[in-house]
Design a protein around this motif. Sequence first.
Motif, short mmCIF file in Angstrom:
data_model
loop_
_atom_site.label_atom_id
_atom_site.label_comp_id
_atom_site.label_asym_id
_atom_site.label_seq_id
_atom_site.Cartn_x
_atom_site.Cartn_y
_atom_site.Cartn_z
N ASN A 294 26.75 19.04 6.63
CA ASN A 294 27.40 17.80 7.04
C ASN A 294 28.06 17.99 8.40
O ASN A 294 28.18 19.10 8.91
CB ASN A 294 28.36 17.25 5.98
CG ASN A 294 29.66 18.00 5.86
OD1 ASN A 294 30.18 18.56 6.83
ND2 ASN A 294 30.22 18.00 4.68
N CYS A 295 28.45 16.86 8.99
CA CYS A 295 28.94 16.87 10.38
C CYS A 295 30.19 17.73 10.53
O CYS A 295 30.35 18.41 11.55
CB CYS A 295 29.25 15.45 10.84
SG CYS A 295 27.80 14.39 10.85
N GLN A 296 31.08 17.68 9.55
CA GLN A 296 32.34 18.40 9.69
C GLN A 296 32.13 19.90 9.66
O GLN A 296 32.73 20.64 10.45
CB GLN A 296 33.33 18.00 8.59
CG GLN A 296 34.77 18.43 8.89
CD GLN A 296 35.30 17.81 10.16
OE1 GLN A 296 35.31 16.61 10.34
NE2 GLN A 296 35.76 18.66 11.08
N LYS A 297 31.24 20.37 8.77
CA LYS A 297 30.95 21.81 8.71
C LYS A 297 30.34 22.27 10.02
O LYS A 297 30.65 23.33 10.55
CB LYS A 297 29.99 22.11 7.57
CG LYS A 297 30.60 22.00 6.18
CD LYS A 297 29.54 22.25 5.12
CE LYS A 297 30.07 21.91 3.75
NZ LYS A 297 29.01 21.96 2.73
N TYR B 23 37.95 14.99 2.95
CA TYR B 23 37.81 14.28 4.22
C TYR B 23 38.64 12.99 4.22
O TYR B 23 39.24 12.62 5.23
CB TYR B 23 36.34 13.97 4.51
CG TYR B 23 35.47 15.21 4.66
CD1 TYR B 23 34.19 15.26 4.12
CD2 TYR B 23 35.93 16.33 5.34
CE1 TYR B 23 33.39 16.39 4.25
CE2 TYR B 23 35.15 17.47 5.47
CZ TYR B 23 33.89 17.49 4.92
OH TYR B 23 33.12 18.61 5.04
N ASN B 115 35.08 14.41 8.81
CA ASN B 115 33.62 14.33 8.76
C ASN B 115 33.10 13.15 9.58
O ASN B 115 32.04 12.61 9.28
CB ASN B 115 33.12 14.22 7.31
CG ASN B 115 31.65 14.59 7.18
OD1 ASN B 115 31.13 15.39 7.97
ND2 ASN B 115 30.97 14.01 6.21
N GLU B 134 29.55 8.79 5.07
CA GLU B 134 29.03 8.75 6.43
C GLU B 134 27.73 7.92 6.39
O GLU B 134 26.95 8.03 5.44
CB GLU B 134 28.80 10.13 7.03
CG GLU B 134 27.77 10.99 6.35
CD GLU B 134 27.45 12.27 7.11
OE1 GLU B 134 27.92 12.46 8.25
OE2 GLU B 134 26.70 13.09 6.57
#
Lengths: 407, 153
Positions: A294-297, B23, B115, B134
Amino acid sequence: MSHYASNAIGDSNPLYIIKYNSMKFIIYFLIVFIVISCQNNPQFTQQCVKGQTIRIPVPKGKFSYYHTIALYKDSLFLGVNLQKKNTIDIYDIRNQCYCYSINVKSQYLFDRITGIQVRTMDSIYFCQGSPCCIFLINSKGDVLKTWTKEKLKITHPYYEQLRNITLNFSTFLAMHTPILCKNNMYIPFDPSQKYKTGINIERVGSYNLVKSRWNNFFANTKDLEIDIINKSLPFDLEQPYLCQKDSMLIITYPLDMTIYCYNGNSGELIYKKKYSSPYVKKLPKPVKHNKLDNCQKTWNFRVETPFFGPLFYHSEIDKFTRIYHHPQPLINSKGNINDGQERTSSIQIFDAEFNLIGESLFFNGTVGVNSYLPMKDGLLIGKQYSSEVDSILNYSEIIKIDTLIHY
Amino acid sequence: MKKIVIISFLIMLFSCNTEEKKYYNEFKKYMKTIHQIDLKNYDGYIYAIHLQGCTDCIYRSYKLLNSIPSSCKSLCKVLMVGKCTEVDSSLIRNLKKQYNTIEDNMQQIFRYQTNFAYPIFVKIENGKCVRYQEVTFDDYSEIEKYFNNAYEK
């Protein structure tokens, strides 16, 4: 030595035991000392010194930070900001002033101008990442020629794997610029992640701008020391950087110590050079695909990881430099995700054979990510971007490469 | 007792999963610290777009937000992160006429682990996060159906 050996095992005299243990310790110390001495400790002979600080006020409607940057003849700075993605702003860094802007209009230009290469100010090439396209404009912004994705389609009979891919240029990433060499342009591209399927595939092409066809391809994924086929890194950390010296195309990667040298005509890998640096302890290896799902990781990985900028060649002094951004914690001293304002970077200096001959440290975001350009005998650098300072052009320090004096 | 267990189970089932919760908690912290909006008292939707992100995401989000029924628009805040480009400015002005918008010009959302990169769609019921998602390329039609179903109810 034999005297001690003759008073060997079984002798319980305390004095003997002390002398024997002391001798063991001395021998052990000598071995360790010799091993350490034989390590490849670099003898640095070069360093980076601060040159001129330039201060260019940014006019209203222009920007301190640019997402696409280029430098022409060490004097004209060209920049494109995302907010005005079809406009090239030009500054004179010698006379420290804004010059003018070039606005480009083309039915084929949908995305930001990237990968600027200046032959003369009336002959400026640039790329569009996706759909891939090359443009040639003059100083007024008139489009003189366009190579659209149809002309850029790969039909080379030898490179079958590349023929059926969607070609996207990596040039939208600030430091992954193409190189103009006579009538050819070397361009880094991402072949739709096709290399993840395990197929050996090239990542750089040489395109003939006169004949409008590809000459050759370079940088096969199987050449790499790191495994980006079965494992993953964030997309931008897998892309190749290009550098050129004479007939050699030199390719490096953000998370690989190794320097790869290719014959710029044939595409053959001539040699690869791995070196060591006192500051580069350990580079993270590519991870399993699901670790970055995912984007955050992915973003957290990017924040923490150390990585290299491109290799630059400085023709006037026949040396290379490479910037290394040191690792940093995920959370900064203010308790927020680190924005690089406190990051340490080093500028590594190499001789013509890629021997490391100097490494200078810069602290507290002085050398900002994606904020440096090569000059003939040094670098133009900008700080890690802080949006609070918008009135002065960010690229304001000239760094020179000079001899290191040992006292 | 049985009822309590069943209701608790249903709430757990339909609320955000662990990662989304983490998140969302960061998103709550961001909204309170940067925008002084306490989501514990909120009931409705939030849709976050990165105006300096992928062009396709901006255009698809614009199309989605335009298609939502008016009664749902009044329940939805649109969070605009970054500064829009010249090309997109008329689209953004149009969205601002239709929605209650929140602006984060300095992109401070990236200081928090929310995120956020692709657009984010959040549904909050009586201060509880029901959905934190998302919005990638395949999700736009699903979100549109979600809003249309909410309208029909």
